[in-house]
Design a protein around this motif. Structure first.
Motif, PDB file in Angstrom:
ATOM      1  N   VAL A 171      14.549  20.666 -14.914  1.00  0.00           N
ATOM      2  CA  VAL A 171      14.144  21.851 -15.851  1.00  0.00           C
ATOM      3  C   VAL A 171      12.840  22.275 -14.998  1.00  0.00           C
ATOM      4  O   VAL A 171      11.862  21.649 -14.929  1.00  0.00           O
ATOM      5  N   LEU A 172      12.563  23.470 -14.707  1.00  0.00           N
ATOM      6  CA  LEU A 172      11.339  24.317 -14.515  1.00  0.00           C
ATOM      7  C   LEU A 172      10.842  25.168 -15.394  1.00  0.00           C
ATOM      8  O   LEU A 172      11.421  25.959 -16.043  1.00  0.00           O
ATOM      9  N   ILE A 173       9.661  24.839 -16.002  1.00  0.00           N
ATOM     10  CA  ILE A 173       9.038  25.586 -16.999  1.00  0.00           C
ATOM     11  C   ILE A 173       7.810  26.440 -16.704  1.00  0.00           C
ATOM     12  O   ILE A 173       6.879  25.801 -15.729  1.00  0.00           O
ATOM     13  N   ASP A 174       7.899  27.807 -16.933  1.00  0.00           N
ATOM     14  CA  ASP A 174       6.835  28.758 -16.695  1.00  0.00           C
ATOM     15  C   ASP A 174       6.052  28.740 -17.852  1.00  0.00           C
ATOM     16  O   ASP A 174       6.511  29.215 -18.775  1.00  0.00           O
ATOM     17  N   ALA A 175       4.776  28.292 -17.787  1.00  0.00           N
ATOM     18  CA  ALA A 175       4.095  28.288 -19.155  1.00  0.00           C
ATOM     19  C   ALA A 175       3.266  29.496 -19.248  1.00  0.00           C
ATOM     20  O   ALA A 175       2.250  29.446 -20.283  1.00  0.00           O
ATOM     21  N   ARG A 176       3.189  30.535 -18.545  1.00  0.00           N
ATOM     22  CA  ARG A 176       2.468  31.847 -18.699  1.00  0.00           C
ATOM     23  C   ARG A 176       3.137  32.601 -19.856  1.00  0.00           C
ATOM     24  O   ARG A 176       4.348  32.300 -20.256  1.00  0.00           O
ATOM     25  N   ALA A 177       2.352  33.801 -20.062  1.00  0.00           N
ATOM     26  CA  ALA A 177       2.768  34.493 -21.042  1.00  0.00           C
ATOM     27  C   ALA A 177       3.942  35.449 -20.532  1.00  0.00           C
ATOM     28  O   ALA A 177       3.946  35.741 -19.255  1.00  0.00           O
ATOM     29  N   PRO A 178       4.645  36.147 -21.377  1.00  0.00           N
ATOM     30  CA  PRO A 178       5.977  36.550 -20.922  1.00  0.00           C
ATOM     31  C   PRO A 178       5.787  37.725 -20.057  1.00  0.00           C
ATOM     32  O   PRO A 178       6.562  37.969 -19.073  1.00  0.00           O
ATOM     33  N   THR A 222      11.094  23.574 -29.391  1.00  0.00           N
ATOM     34  CA  THR A 222      10.512  24.678 -28.722  1.00  0.00           C
ATOM     35  C   THR A 222      11.129  24.859 -27.435  1.00  0.00           C
ATOM     36  O   THR A 222      11.737  25.851 -26.998  1.00  0.00           O
ATOM     37  N   LEU A 223      11.266  23.853 -26.790  1.00  0.00           N
ATOM     38  CA  LEU A 223      11.910  23.548 -25.541  1.00  0.00           C
ATOM     39  C   LEU A 223      13.443  23.960 -25.628  1.00  0.00           C
ATOM     40  O   LEU A 223      14.018  24.566 -24.835  1.00  0.00           O
ATOM     41  N   THR A 224      14.125  23.148 -26.620  1.00  0.00           N
ATOM     42  CA  THR A 224      15.405  23.312 -26.655  1.00  0.00           C
ATOM     43  C   THR A 224      15.991  24.914 -27.113  1.00  0.00           C
ATOM     44  O   THR A 224      16.983  25.599 -26.520  1.00  0.00           O
ATOM     45  N   ASP A 225      14.987  25.370 -27.806  1.00  0.00           N
ATOM     46  CA  ASP A 225      15.194  26.809 -28.355  1.00  0.00           C
ATOM     47  C   ASP A 225      15.254  27.775 -27.026  1.00  0.00           C
ATOM     48  O   ASP A 225      15.856  28.770 -26.637  1.00  0.00           O
ATOM     49  N   ALA A 226      14.437  27.509 -26.167  1.00  0.00           N
ATOM     50  CA  ALA A 226      14.313  28.093 -24.936  1.00  0.00           C
ATOM     51  C   ALA A 226      15.350  27.824 -23.899  1.00  0.00           C
ATOM     52  O   ALA A 226      15.504  28.531 -22.814  1.00  0.00           O
ATOM     53  N   GLY A 227      16.293  26.946 -24.356  1.00  0.00           N
ATOM     54  CA  GLY A 227      17.300  26.642 -23.117  1.00  0.00           C
ATOM     55  C   GLY A 227      17.173  25.252 -22.420  1.00  0.00           C
ATOM     56  O   GLY A 227      17.880  25.192 -21.327  1.00  0.00           O
ATOM     57  N   ALA A 228      15.924  24.829 -22.698  1.00  0.00           N
ATOM     58  CA  ALA A 228      15.613  23.499 -21.733  1.00  0.00           C
ATOM     59  C   ALA A 228      15.881  22.162 -22.296  1.00  0.00           C
ATOM     60  O   ALA A 228      15.825  22.072 -23.737  1.00  0.00           O
ATOM     61  N   ASP A 229      16.338  21.360 -21.579  1.00  0.00           N
ATOM     62  CA  ASP A 229      16.603  19.962 -21.900  1.00  0.00           C
ATOM     63  C   ASP A 229      15.529  19.011 -21.746  1.00  0.00           C
ATOM     64  O   ASP A 229      14.946  18.812 -20.708  1.00  0.00           O
ATOM     65  N   PRO A 230      14.917  18.663 -23.054  1.00  0.00           N
ATOM     66  CA  PRO A 230      13.726  18.074 -23.098  1.00  0.00           C
ATOM     67  C   PRO A 230      13.868  16.533 -22.395  1.00  0.00           C
ATOM     68  O   PRO A 230      12.945  15.828 -22.022  1.00  0.00           O
ATOM     69  N   ASP A 231      15.053  16.035 -22.189  1.00  0.00           N
ATOM     70  CA  ASP A 231      15.422  14.794 -21.521  1.00  0.00           C
ATOM     71  C   ASP A 231      15.493  14.794 -19.937  1.00  0.00           C
ATOM     72  O   ASP A 231      15.928  13.759 -19.635  1.00  0.00           O
TER      73      ASP A 231
END
Length: 289
Positions: A171-178, A222-231
């Motif tokens: 998973v690649l997370i962009d932590a900036r504002a939308p 929050t991660l899973t709701d965004a479509g990211a797998d926290p594991d």
């Protein structure tokens, strides 16, 4: 070797007061924000008793070439010299705080956590301290020099190549504002948009209304709701590596070990041949550069 999580990367106001009664605690005031990068005037006006001011721009960053990004990581020898100026001794408990939802304090935590320093972030920061009725003191604190020895270990970075592969390998997370993620906001960088395949989860999504981090189960949700797998294997980036450190703090509170791409967008956008995506979806409309 897997990273060994401490019990928590956070400490509350009541726990800080209790720990200070039992042993020395070195407190770091890391006040910084994009619109007010010089936090010393506010620090001098009032800070936690005994807190030492930490200059994020000068001590938690080093001068570098533009292609490295806007906030290159300090060399470990320079970071150790700074930590000794702050009075940090081997075995000390260190607590960092700020007045910006923990975003700046998390930079100090991230840089020091794997280098042999028992460091926590004050949950809720200066606001929580004041709301609890605790006192502030003014003026400058200059402690005797410390003797801490920092391990020359990776603080938890991802290279630009690992970041490029992160959407396929984890998973690649962009932590900036939308608006920044979508490429719809002004930027000091050469181009606007996001790294193709990145999922947008702004770091402030992990912060509750009172300025404290949300509970671990809410961080994971929050991660899973965004479509990211926290594991999965998680890599995080932001504009220049500051907000992304806060995201790694939030994820660590939920026992998720994320790696950070230090140069973040400010480096990616300056690197020849790196594609740029725009729009609200991970792959969006991709442009070759």
């Amino acid at each position: 070797m897997a990273f060994a999580f401490p019990p928590t990367p956070l400490i509350g106001v009541a726990d800080l007061a209790r720990v200070r009664e039992q042993q020395p605690v070195r407190i770091l005031d890391v006040r910084w924000r994009l619109d007010r990068p010089e936090g010393r005037p506010a620090y001098l006006a009032g800070h936690l008793p005994g807190a030492v001011y930490v200059d994020l721009e000068q001590e938690l960053t080093r001068p570098g070439h533009p292609e490295e990004g806007r906030h290159p990581l300090p060399h470990v020898a320079d970071l150790q010299e700074a930590a000794r100026r702050w009075g940090v001794r081997g075995g000390d408990v260190v607590v960092a705080y700020d007045d910006n939802d923990g975003v700046a304090a998390a930079r100090a935590w991230w840089l020091l956590r794997r280098r042999g320093v028992d460091i926590r972030v004050l949950d809720g920061g200066l606001r929580a301290w004041i709301e609890d009725g605790q006192l502030l003191e003014g003026g400058d604190v200059r402690p005797p020099a410390g003797d801490v020895v920092l391990a020359d270990d990776d603080p938890g970075t991802a290279t630009i190549e690992q970041t490029a592969r992160a959407p396929q390998e984890g998973v690649l997370i962009d932590a900036r504002a939308p608006l920044h993620y979508r490429g719809a906001a002004p930027t000091p960088d050469p181009s606007a948009g996001h790294i193709p395949g990145a999922i947008n989860v702004p770091t402030l999504a992990y912060v509750a209304a009172d300025g404290r981090l949300r509970p671990p189960d809410e961080v994971r949700r929050t991660l899973t709701d965004a479509g990211a797998d926290p594991d999965a294997q998680v890599v995080v980036y932001c504009s220049s590596g500051i907000a992304a450190a806060h995201t790694t703090l939030a994820l660590a509170s939920a026992r998720i070990d994320a790696r950070l791409f230090p140069g973040s967008w400010s480096r990616w956008s300056r690197s020849r041949g790196r594609p740029v995506a725009v729009g609200p979806t991970p792959w969006g409309e991709v442009f070759a550069r």
